[in-house]
Design an enzyme around this catalytic site. Sequence first.
Site, PDB file in Angstrom:
ATOM      1  CE1 TYR A  69      -3.296  -2.558   0.287  1.00 23.08           C
ATOM      2  CE2 TYR A  69      -3.967  -1.923   2.609  1.00 23.08           C
ATOM      3  CZ  TYR A  69      -4.072  -2.866   1.530  1.00 23.08           C
ATOM      4  OH  TYR A  69      -5.134  -3.628   1.657  1.00 23.08           O
ATOM      5  CG  PHE A 217     -13.002  -3.026  -2.719  1.00 20.11           C
ATOM      6  CD1 PHE A 217     -12.064  -2.062  -2.120  1.00 20.11           C
ATOM      7  CD2 PHE A 217     -12.318  -3.872  -3.653  1.00 20.11           C
ATOM      8  CE1 PHE A 217     -11.065  -1.722  -2.564  1.00 20.11           C
ATOM      9  CE2 PHE A 217     -11.036  -3.779  -4.029  1.00 20.11           C
ATOM     10  CZ  PHE A 217     -10.296  -2.757  -3.547  1.00 20.11           C
ATOM     11  N   GLY A 221     -18.464  -0.580  -3.189  1.00 24.67           N
ATOM     12  CA  GLY A 221     -19.440  -0.807  -4.299  1.00 24.67           C
ATOM     13  C   GLY A 221     -18.492  -1.082  -5.496  1.00 24.67           C
TER      14      GLY A 221
END
Length: 301
Positions: A69, A217, A221
């Site tokens: 990340y 998530f 969406g």
Amino acid sequence: MTYETITADAAGTWTLGDLTVNRVGFGAMRLTGSAAFHLGSPSDRQRSLAVLRRARELGVNHIDTAAFYFSSLRSANELINSALSPYPDDLVIVTKVGPFRNYAGEWATSARPEDLRGHVEENLRQLGRDHLDVVNLRRMRQDSIAEHFGVLADLREKGLIRHLGVSDVEPRHLAEAQAIAPVVCVQNRFGLGSRSPGTEEILRICGEQGIAFVPFFASAGEGGPHGATAGHDEEVLAVARAHGATPAQVRLAWTLAQGPHVLAIPGTGNPDHLTENIAAGALRLTDEERDTLDSLHQKAG
């Protein structure tokens, strides 16, 4: 809803092995930029640090992160280290290994079994820890995860890792891992309107076995790594209006309502969104609202 006074314990707690966490946690992926990975512009460092510290003030004691990340200027692990070290005793940091990005930020060959110790040690270095609370093995399309998971199980025996989890798996992969070492959590993509038969089965199995199911998530969406979707079904909007909530909060509340073993790790680099995400743990859907949203979910492919 009055967001500012709601803390992360509003939805209750669950355990990752012997570690108790509030069911609403925090995902660190979006701390590094306007979108995940190299898809957006780098974040403001001070704002990201402030988000992490505010998360702690609001009771977050479960942070999900990974060494991969990062954006061109920011590393999620470095931000966590800078904002929260020395770490509070109740803080559980969960990381994952398997995917790999090179120094240019491009996705490269995923970890081979012999690479995993280096990936674990990189997370340790970046976070400034002598052990990792939980490490998830992210399956990278391989048919069997036994060899990879076996390496992590060995590192657990050596004391570098406390607990193990798996990510992006089917039921057979979970069983394969459990034959090697205990599994305390499963991370799969799941949320209102995002479903697959394998993940639905994983959700059920985890509930029966007392394993934490930690979907990613869940509030984004269709936006996924690009950020929360701006398109919402009328059913979601109607529930949001009824509660004075946002559609993202409704999505999180529905996800948490799937079982007491379901945790949420919504991520953001926005202090206001952080407060809203944590407040979603206090949103209680009526039976009729749940039925409506369940029907909407069943229609998803």
